[in-house]
Write a protein that holds these residues in place. Structure first.
Motif, PDB file in Angstrom:
ATOM      1  N   ARG A  15      75.680 106.231 -10.283  1.00 56.74           N
ATOM      2  CA  ARG A  15      75.239 107.598 -10.006  1.00 56.74           C
ATOM      3  C   ARG A  15      75.878 108.112  -8.728  1.00 56.74           C
ATOM      4  NH1 ARG A  15      68.877 109.035  -9.338  1.00 56.74           N
ATOM      5  NH2 ARG A  15      69.225 108.043  -7.320  1.00 56.74           N
ATOM      6  N   TYR A  16      75.960 107.241  -7.728  1.00 53.11           N
ATOM      7  CA  TYR A  16      76.619 107.583  -6.462  1.00 53.11           C
ATOM      8  C   TYR A  16      78.084 107.926  -6.711  1.00 53.11           C
ATOM      9  CZ  TYR A  16      77.638 106.918  -1.422  1.00 53.11           C
ATOM     10  OH  TYR A  16      78.008 107.084  -0.109  1.00 53.11           O
ATOM     11  N   ASP A  17      78.738 107.147  -7.565  1.00 51.09           N
ATOM     12  CA  ASP A  17      80.125 107.420  -7.930  1.00 51.09           C
ATOM     13  C   ASP A  17      80.245 108.805  -8.569  1.00 51.09           C
ATOM     14  OD1 ASP A  17      82.973 106.420  -8.711  1.00 51.09           O
ATOM     15  OD2 ASP A  17      82.105 107.042 -10.624  1.00 51.09           O
ATOM     16  N   TYR A  18      79.286 109.161  -9.398  1.00 53.62           N
ATOM     17  CA  TYR A  18      79.289 110.482 -10.043  1.00 53.62           C
ATOM     18  C   TYR A  18      79.182 111.586  -8.999  1.00 53.62           C
ATOM     19  CZ  TYR A  18      77.458 114.455 -12.743  1.00 53.62           C
ATOM     20  OH  TYR A  18      77.241 115.709 -13.289  1.00 53.62           O
ATOM     21  N   TRP A  19      78.278 111.443  -8.046  1.00 51.93           N
ATOM     22  CA  TRP A  19      78.123 112.461  -7.001  1.00 51.93           C
ATOM     23  C   TRP A  19      79.376 112.580  -6.132  1.00 51.93           C
ATOM     24  CZ3 TRP A  19      72.641 110.284  -5.690  1.00 51.93           C
ATOM     25  CH2 TRP A  19      71.688 110.898  -6.524  1.00 51.93           C
ATOM     26  N   LEU A  20      80.103 111.476  -5.984  1.00 52.40           N
ATOM     27  CA  LEU A  20      81.327 111.495  -5.185  1.00 52.40           C
ATOM     28  C   LEU A  20      82.517 112.045  -5.967  1.00 52.40           C
ATOM     29  CD1 LEU A  20      81.081 108.053  -3.336  1.00 52.40           C
ATOM     30  CD2 LEU A  20      80.814 110.331  -2.320  1.00 52.40           C
ATOM     31  N   GLY A  21      82.290 112.364  -7.233  1.00 53.61           N
ATOM     32  CA  GLY A  21      83.374 112.898  -8.052  1.00 53.61           C
ATOM     33  C   GLY A  21      84.182 111.841  -8.764  1.00 53.61           C
ATOM     34  N   GLY A  22      83.656 110.612  -8.834  1.00 55.79           N
ATOM     35  CA  GLY A  22      84.359 109.532  -9.504  1.00 55.79           C
ATOM     36  C   GLY A  22      84.206 109.583 -11.016  1.00 55.79           C
ATOM     37  N   LYS A  23      84.869 108.665 -11.682  1.00 54.99           N
ATOM     38  CA  LYS A  23      84.866 108.623 -13.147  1.00 54.99           C
ATOM     39  C   LYS A  23      84.271 107.328 -13.697  1.00 54.99           C
ATOM     40  CE  LYS A  23      88.939 111.620 -13.463  1.00 54.99           C
ATOM     41  NZ  LYS A  23      90.344 111.741 -13.957  1.00 54.99           N
ATOM     42  N   ASP A  24      83.785 106.467 -12.810  1.00 52.14           N
ATOM     43  CA  ASP A  24      83.257 105.177 -13.249  1.00 52.14           C
ATOM     44  C   ASP A  24      81.749 105.259 -13.435  1.00 52.14           C
ATOM     45  OD1 ASP A  24      85.801 103.824 -13.134  1.00 52.14           O
ATOM     46  OD2 ASP A  24      85.624 103.944 -10.955  1.00 52.14           O
ATOM     47  N   ASN A  25      81.343 106.121 -14.336  1.00 45.27           N
ATOM     48  CA  ASN A  25      79.917 106.332 -14.593  1.00 45.27           C
ATOM     49  C   ASN A  25      79.729 106.703 -16.062  1.00 45.27           C
ATOM     50  OD1 ASN A  25      80.204 109.455 -14.609  1.00 45.27           O
ATOM     51  ND2 ASN A  25      80.993 108.878 -12.586  1.00 45.27           N
ATOM     52  N   PHE A  26      78.463 106.685 -16.488  1.00 45.16           N
ATOM     53  CA  PHE A  26      78.159 106.919 -17.892  1.00 45.16           C
ATOM     54  C   PHE A  26      77.156 108.060 -18.043  1.00 45.16           C
ATOM     55  CE2 PHE A  26      79.288 102.464 -17.295  1.00 45.16           C
ATOM     56  CZ  PHE A  26      80.349 102.352 -18.166  1.00 45.16           C
ATOM     57  N   VAL A 105      80.450  97.182 -10.957  1.00 41.09           N
ATOM     58  CA  VAL A 105      81.000  97.150  -9.594  1.00 41.09           C
ATOM     59  C   VAL A 105      81.832  95.885  -9.424  1.00 41.09           C
ATOM     60  CG1 VAL A 105      80.439  97.062  -7.143  1.00 41.09           C
ATOM     61  CG2 VAL A 105      79.123  98.536  -8.666  1.00 41.09           C
ATOM     62  N   LEU A 106      81.333  94.775  -9.928  1.00 40.71           N
ATOM     63  CA  LEU A 106      82.078  93.519  -9.860  1.00 40.71           C
ATOM     64  C   LEU A 106      83.430  93.652 -10.543  1.00 40.71           C
ATOM     65  CD1 LEU A 106      82.410  90.471  -9.383  1.00 40.71           C
ATOM     66  CD2 LEU A 106      81.064  90.078 -11.441  1.00 40.71           C
ATOM     67  N   ALA A 107      83.443  94.259 -11.719  1.00 44.76           N
ATOM     68  CA  ALA A 107      84.696  94.408 -12.455  1.00 44.76           C
ATOM     69  C   ALA A 107      85.702  95.232 -11.672  1.00 44.76           C
ATOM     70  CB  ALA A 107      84.410  95.051 -13.811  1.00 44.76           C
ATOM     71  N   HIS A 108      85.252  96.343 -11.110  1.00 42.75           N
ATOM     72  CA  HIS A 108      86.160  97.188 -10.347  1.00 42.75           C
ATOM     73  C   HIS A 108      86.571  96.524  -9.046  1.00 42.75           C
ATOM     74  CE1 HIS A 108      86.289 100.763 -12.831  1.00 42.75           C
ATOM     75  NE2 HIS A 108      84.989 100.672 -13.024  1.00 42.75           N
ATOM     76  N   ALA A 109      85.651  95.807  -8.418  1.00 42.42           N
ATOM     77  CA  ALA A 109      85.971  95.131  -7.166  1.00 42.42           C
ATOM     78  C   ALA A 109      87.087  94.107  -7.379  1.00 42.42           C
ATOM     79  CB  ALA A 109      84.723  94.460  -6.599  1.00 42.42           C
ATOM     80  N   ARG A 110      86.979  93.337  -8.434  1.00 48.60           N
ATOM     81  CA  ARG A 110      88.002  92.329  -8.711  1.00 48.60           C
ATOM     82  C   ARG A 110      89.359  92.971  -8.981  1.00 48.60           C
ATOM     83  NH1 ARG A 110      84.279  88.467 -12.627  1.00 48.60           N
ATOM     84  NH2 ARG A 110      83.384  87.176 -10.966  1.00 48.60           N
ATOM     85  N   ALA A 111      89.338  94.158  -9.570  1.00 51.04           N
ATOM     86  CA  ALA A 111      90.592  94.816  -9.913  1.00 51.04           C
ATOM     87  C   ALA A 111      91.211  95.556  -8.739  1.00 51.04           C
ATOM     88  CB  ALA A 111      90.352  95.799 -11.064  1.00 51.04           C
ATOM     89  N   ARG A 112      90.380  96.035  -7.800  1.00 48.93           N
ATOM     90  CA  ARG A 112      90.875  96.960  -6.787  1.00 48.93           C
ATOM     91  C   ARG A 112      90.874  96.437  -5.365  1.00 48.93           C
ATOM     92  NH1 ARG A 112      87.595 102.516  -8.329  1.00 48.93           N
ATOM     93  NH2 ARG A 112      88.121 102.622 -10.539  1.00 48.93           N
ATOM     94  N   LEU A 113      90.017  95.472  -5.069  1.00 48.90           N
ATOM     95  CA  LEU A 113      89.845  95.072  -3.678  1.00 48.90           C
ATOM     96  C   LEU A 113      90.899  94.049  -3.274  1.00 48.90           C
ATOM     97  CD1 LEU A 113      85.954  94.928  -3.355  1.00 48.90           C
ATOM     98  CD2 LEU A 113      87.520  96.816  -2.885  1.00 48.90           C
ATOM     99  N   ASP A 114      92.096  94.542  -3.006  1.00 45.61           N
ATOM    100  CA  ASP A 114      93.201  93.683  -2.607  1.00 45.61           C
ATOM    101  C   ASP A 114      93.196  93.530  -1.090  1.00 45.61           C
ATOM    102  OD1 ASP A 114      94.099  93.405  -5.225  1.00 45.61           O
ATOM    103  OD2 ASP A 114      95.303  95.230  -5.102  1.00 45.61           O
TER     104      ASP A 114
END
Length: 266
Positions: A15-26, A105-114
């Motif tokens: 929901r926070y991602d949605y308010w920030l204008g993100g696309k990782d929400n349902f 969040v775990l899935a995105h963290a593993r993909a993005r947190l370099d």
């Protein structure tokens, strides 16, 4: 979609991602976000300003305070620049442990947190309501040296921990492991600046969309810092914490409805 990700119920991180204008929400996250926004239209401003607060704090801690270890509980879906990017821009050897309890969040963290190869970035799937699980986890103990100062970041999380789960005990337990010279960073939604009817409508919207949420006032927020040295400018709106270099005029405390503060462990 992994089976453990429940897309039918709103989750605070998405929901926070949605308010920030993100696309990782349902759909459930967007419906919950819209329900809260109908009661409190400034909620998107609050989310944006809370995120900016985290980034300013990260620059202060990594730059001025020289902190190179961070335990960030309730990290949410990564957005750049994230905490480790800011910390490692000051010190490439900085080490960051991210903690959240949403599988997406775990899935995105593993993909993005370099991480910078000289430092470390670790993600832990855990719940803040069980602090001992976090503190005792081998990944946390391997990444962070609890004999040296570190920063505990709990940003926009505690309002999802109701009194029944004793959030003060949770924070106290986490702080008890921090050596002197460490820092504690908290932010928390408040209804201090809104009409009671608005607070009621927000609470009703959260209940209707099955999100556990609890406003806390100034004194309730201050209790989390018992025994700590709150740094200037003290407890204030997240929009106003060391925000001289941000675009002016700043949003009002009523438009953000989120307290923030940074404290030092004596």
């Amino acid at each position: 979609m992994p089976a453990e990700i429940d897309t039918s119920t709103a989750h605070p991180a998405r929901r926070y991602d949605y308010w920030l204008g993100g696309k990782d929400n349902f759909k459930a996250d967007r419906e919950s976000g819209d329900a809260v926004a109908a009661a409190f239209p400034e909620v998107r401003t609050a989310a944006i300003e809370n995120r900016a607060f985290m980034r300013r704090v990260a620059r202060f801690l990594a730059g001025e305070a020289g902190i190179d270890q961070f335990l960030d509980i309730g990290t949410g879906i990564p957005t750049s620049p994230n905490l480790h990017e800011i910390a490692q821009s000051f010190n490439p050897t900085a080490r960051v442990v991210y903690v959240d309890n949403d599988p997406i969040v775990l899935a995105h963290a593993r993909a993005r947190l370099d991480s910078d190869p000289n430092g470390s970035t670790v993600y832990l799937d855990a719940d803040i309501r069980r602090p001992d699980d976090i503190l005792a986890h081998p990944d946390v103990r391997q990444a962070l040296d609890f004999s040296r100062p570190l920063a505990l970041m709990v940003v926009a999380v505690l309002h999802f921990v109701p009194d029944a789960d004793d959030p003060y005990r949770v924070v106290s337990r986490l702080v008890s492991e921090l050596p002197p010279g460490s820092y504690v960073v908290l932010s928390h939604a408040t209804s201090d600046f809104m009409p009671p009817s608005t607070a009621t409508e927000v609470n009703d919207a959260d209940k209707a969309t099955k999100v556990t949420f609890q406003f806390r006032g100034h004194d309730e927020f201050a209790r989390f810092f018992d025994g700590l040295e709150i740094m200037p400018p003290g407890i204030t709106s997240v929009a106003h914490w060391h925000a001289d270099d941000e675009s002016q005029p700043r949003p009002t405390a009523a438009e953000t409805a989120v307290y923030g503060a940074v404290a030092r462990v004596p």
